[in-house]
Design a protein around this motif. Structure first.
Motif, PDB file in Angstrom:
ATOM      1  N   ILE A  68       0.848  -1.200   0.000  1.00  0.00           N
ATOM      2  CA  ILE A  68       0.000   0.000   0.000  1.00  0.00           C
ATOM      3  C   ILE A  68       0.881   1.247   0.000  1.00  0.00           C
ATOM      4  CG2 ILE A  68      -1.626   1.384   1.353  1.00  0.00           C
ATOM      5  CD1 ILE A  68      -3.112  -0.861   0.213  1.00  0.00           C
ATOM      6  N   ASN A  69       1.892   1.244   0.846  1.00  0.00           N
ATOM      7  CA  ASN A  69       2.791   2.385   0.945  1.00  0.00           C
ATOM      8  C   ASN A  69       3.505   2.647  -0.381  1.00  0.00           C
ATOM      9  OD1 ASN A  69       4.554   4.317   2.728  1.00  0.00           O
ATOM     10  ND2 ASN A  69       6.028   3.061   1.630  1.00  0.00           N
ATOM     11  N   ALA A  70       3.902   1.581  -1.087  1.00  0.00           N
ATOM     12  CA  ALA A  70       4.581   1.752  -2.375  1.00  0.00           C
ATOM     13  C   ALA A  70       3.671   2.472  -3.373  1.00  0.00           C
ATOM     14  CB  ALA A  70       5.010   0.395  -2.932  1.00  0.00           C
ATOM     15  N   PHE A  71       2.393   2.116  -3.390  1.00  0.00           N
ATOM     16  CA  PHE A  71       1.439   2.802  -4.268  1.00  0.00           C
ATOM     17  C   PHE A  71       1.372   4.294  -3.918  1.00  0.00           C
ATOM     18  CE2 PHE A  71       0.183  -1.350  -5.550  1.00  0.00           C
ATOM     19  CZ  PHE A  71      -0.632  -1.238  -6.663  1.00  0.00           C
ATOM     20  N   ARG A  72       1.372   4.592  -2.641  1.00  0.00           N
ATOM     21  CA  ARG A  72       1.240   5.984  -2.203  1.00  0.00           C
ATOM     22  C   ARG A  72       2.533   6.779  -2.377  1.00  0.00           C
ATOM     23  NH1 ARG A  72      -2.261   4.439   3.259  1.00  0.00           N
ATOM     24  NH2 ARG A  72      -4.288   4.340   2.205  1.00  0.00           N
ATOM     25  N   TYR A  73       3.651   6.079  -2.408  1.00  0.00           N
ATOM     26  CA  TYR A  73       4.948   6.753  -2.533  1.00  0.00           C
ATOM     27  C   TYR A  73       5.301   7.026  -3.997  1.00  0.00           C
ATOM     28  CZ  TYR A  73       9.956   7.618  -1.820  1.00  0.00           C
ATOM     29  OH  TYR A  73      11.212   8.180  -1.801  1.00  0.00           O
ATOM     30  N   TYR A  74       4.555   6.453  -4.899  1.00  0.00           N
ATOM     31  CA  TYR A  74       4.858   6.552  -6.327  1.00  0.00           C
ATOM     32  C   TYR A  74       5.149   7.987  -6.771  1.00  0.00           C
ATOM     33  CZ  TYR A  74       3.832   6.883 -11.337  1.00  0.00           C
ATOM     34  OH  TYR A  74       3.885   7.185 -12.668  1.00  0.00           O
ATOM     35  N   ASP A  99       1.056  13.159 -11.542  1.00  0.00           N
ATOM     36  CA  ASP A  99      -0.042  13.461 -10.615  1.00  0.00           C
ATOM     37  C   ASP A  99      -1.292  12.682 -10.992  1.00  0.00           C
ATOM     38  OD1 ASP A  99       1.576  15.203  -9.197  1.00  0.00           O
ATOM     39  OD2 ASP A  99       0.874  16.991 -10.268  1.00  0.00           O
ATOM     40  N   HIS A 100      -1.533  12.563 -12.291  1.00  0.00           N
ATOM     41  CA  HIS A 100      -2.703  11.791 -12.731  1.00  0.00           C
ATOM     42  C   HIS A 100      -2.537  10.311 -12.360  1.00  0.00           C
ATOM     43  CE1 HIS A 100      -6.141  10.604 -15.211  1.00  0.00           C
ATOM     44  NE2 HIS A 100      -5.388   9.551 -15.527  1.00  0.00           N
ATOM     45  N   ASN A 101      -1.366   9.754 -12.647  1.00  0.00           N
ATOM     46  CA  ASN A 101      -1.113   8.356 -12.282  1.00  0.00           C
ATOM     47  C   ASN A 101      -1.290   8.139 -10.790  1.00  0.00           C
ATOM     48  OD1 ASN A 101      -0.562   7.700 -14.910  1.00  0.00           O
ATOM     49  ND2 ASN A 101       1.615   7.261 -14.594  1.00  0.00           N
ATOM     50  N   GLN A 102      -0.798   9.085  -9.988  1.00  0.00           N
ATOM     51  CA  GLN A 102      -0.900   8.938  -8.537  1.00  0.00           C
ATOM     52  C   GLN A 102      -2.354   8.883  -8.090  1.00  0.00           C
ATOM     53  OE1 GLN A 102       1.765   8.668  -5.907  1.00  0.00           O
ATOM     54  NE2 GLN A 102      -0.184   7.794  -5.259  1.00  0.00           N
ATOM     55  N   ASP A 144      10.435  -2.387  -4.987  1.00  0.00           N
ATOM     56  CA  ASP A 144       8.984  -2.207  -4.980  1.00  0.00           C
ATOM     57  C   ASP A 144       8.549  -1.171  -6.013  1.00  0.00           C
ATOM     58  OD1 ASP A 144       8.493  -4.111  -3.081  1.00  0.00           O
ATOM     59  OD2 ASP A 144       8.374  -2.724  -1.392  1.00  0.00           O
ATOM     60  N   MET A 145       9.334  -0.112  -6.192  1.00  0.00           N
ATOM     61  CA  MET A 145       8.966   0.886  -7.189  1.00  0.00           C
ATOM     62  C   MET A 145       9.070   0.315  -8.600  1.00  0.00           C
ATOM     63  SD  MET A 145       7.872   3.187  -5.341  1.00  0.00           S
ATOM     64  CE  MET A 145       7.334   4.121  -6.767  1.00  0.00           C
TER      65      MET A 145
END
Length: 354
Positions: free
Chosen positions: A70-76, A117-120, A154-155
């Motif tokens: 979950i954190n990896a998705f948010r850190y993108y 920003d859109h991807n995030q 993870d990234m």
């Protein structure tokens, strides 16, 4: 129209323990993911052995792994913005006369930032309510809520998952799906023709299901189909597509923005893809379609269960391919078939996949 795809958590704790080197201390051999892409340190997510742990420790490790992804998705966004900022710093360090040779470079970086920003935002949508995505497991909200730096591994997995949307759920990926999924689908139809059997009673298993398109295609033909996937990166994303997307091409992603080389034109780097190219809810009303999360060999132990196992670039994830074959032999019904496309990994020790 069928109900949303059921997703079951059947993970064996301890399998998420990191193993970044071999027993003798040497670097782990590069591996290949179930979508055919190659990785270094694939063992970081899938160790060779399963440790015996107490139920409490298993629960703790499972939850820790869940929130790490979950954190990896948010850190993108933070990670990719830093990559763009680094390019900007390198460019502005050039002499002014050299910068003038590329007047569109800085505006192009601004366009990339908008794409990030859109991807995030899409990634945030994907992980929203993930604690409720499994029918038989829920995770309490993470108390920290602090976004921590994610590992390079993870990234890289997350960026590859974003690219997986191209092949599985966009019109851009149709040619690749036709070349790797369609031969498998044709074999399923050939061996279990609708004219000779009740396809709803034909149980098809798709290990290494990725974002779920192959399993979905088989289910759309009326077969009873279950996809299985190890990676939470894939499972979070497939859950979003299969259960939250109901309109064709209602979302878009920019999967190429991480690639700063081998771009023919700058505009190619910021080209979007739209997904899903079909309505994932458009399945036969009585179809039996589900996804399971966890290790293929640990989950599937019941003998004589499946009429067909369909694998696409899956066996290249095996540390020991004989173990995979043994498992398939046990769980297939007498007379059942294994349909496979894609061979064993083509990696050389300690060298990137060729």
């Amino acid at each position: 129209m069928a109900a949303a795809c059921a997703l079951l958590l059947q993970m064996e704790a301890g399998l998420r323990r990191s193993r970044r080197s071999s027993d003798d201390g040497s670097p782990a051999i590069p591996g290949c993911s179930s979508n055919g892409e190659c990785w270094e340190n694939e063992e970081a997510e899938r160790p060779l052995y399963k440790q015996r742990l107490s139920p409490r420790e298993e629960e703790r490790l499972e939850k820790e792994h869940f929130w790490k992804i979950i954190n990896a998705f948010r850190y993108y966004g933070i990670s990719i913005h830093e990559r763009v900022s680094r390019s900007e710093r390198q460019f502005t360090s050039l002499p002014t006369n050299q910068q003038k040779l590329l007047p569109q470079f800085l505006p192009h970086l601004d366009n990339i930032r908008k794409c990030i920003d859109h991807n995030q935002q899409i990634l945030e949508d994907i992980v929203n309510d993930c604690i409720h995505m499994f029918e038989n497991k829920e995770y309490a909200d993470d108390e920290k809520k602090i976004i921590m730096p994610a590992s390079t591994f993870d990234m890289d997995k997350l960026k590859s998952t974003i690219k997986q949307f191209i092949r599985d759920w966009s019109e851009d990926g149709k040619a690749e799906r036709d070349s790797c999924y369609q031969p498998i689908i044709n074999e399923v139809k050939k061996n279990f023709p609708r004219e000779k059997c009740d396809v709803s009673k034909i149980n098809v298993l798709v290990p290494g299901a990725g974002l779920g398109r192959l399993a979905w295609e088989i289910a759309s033909l009326g077969y009873s189909c279950q996809g299985n996937e190890w990676s939470l990166f894939m499972l979070f994303s497939s859950n979003f597509v299969l259960n939250r997307c109901s309109q064709i091409n209602s979302f878009k992603l920019y999967p190429w923005i991480h690639q700063f080389s081998n771009n023919r034109r700058s505009v190619d780097q910021i080209r979007p893809i739209h997904f899903p190219d079909v309505n994932p809810h458009n399945l036969p009303s009585d179809v039996n379609f589900s996804m399971t999360a966890g290790d293929f060999q640990e989950i599937y132990t019941e003998r004589d269960t499946w009429d067909c196992i369909a694998t696409c670039f899956f066996i290249d994830t095996a540390h020991n391919i004989i173990d995979y074959i043994d498992t398939m032999w046990k769980i297939l019904k007498p007379g059942g078939i294994w349909i496979n496309l894609g061979g064993k990994r083509v990696c050389i020790d300690n060298i990137h996949c060729e």
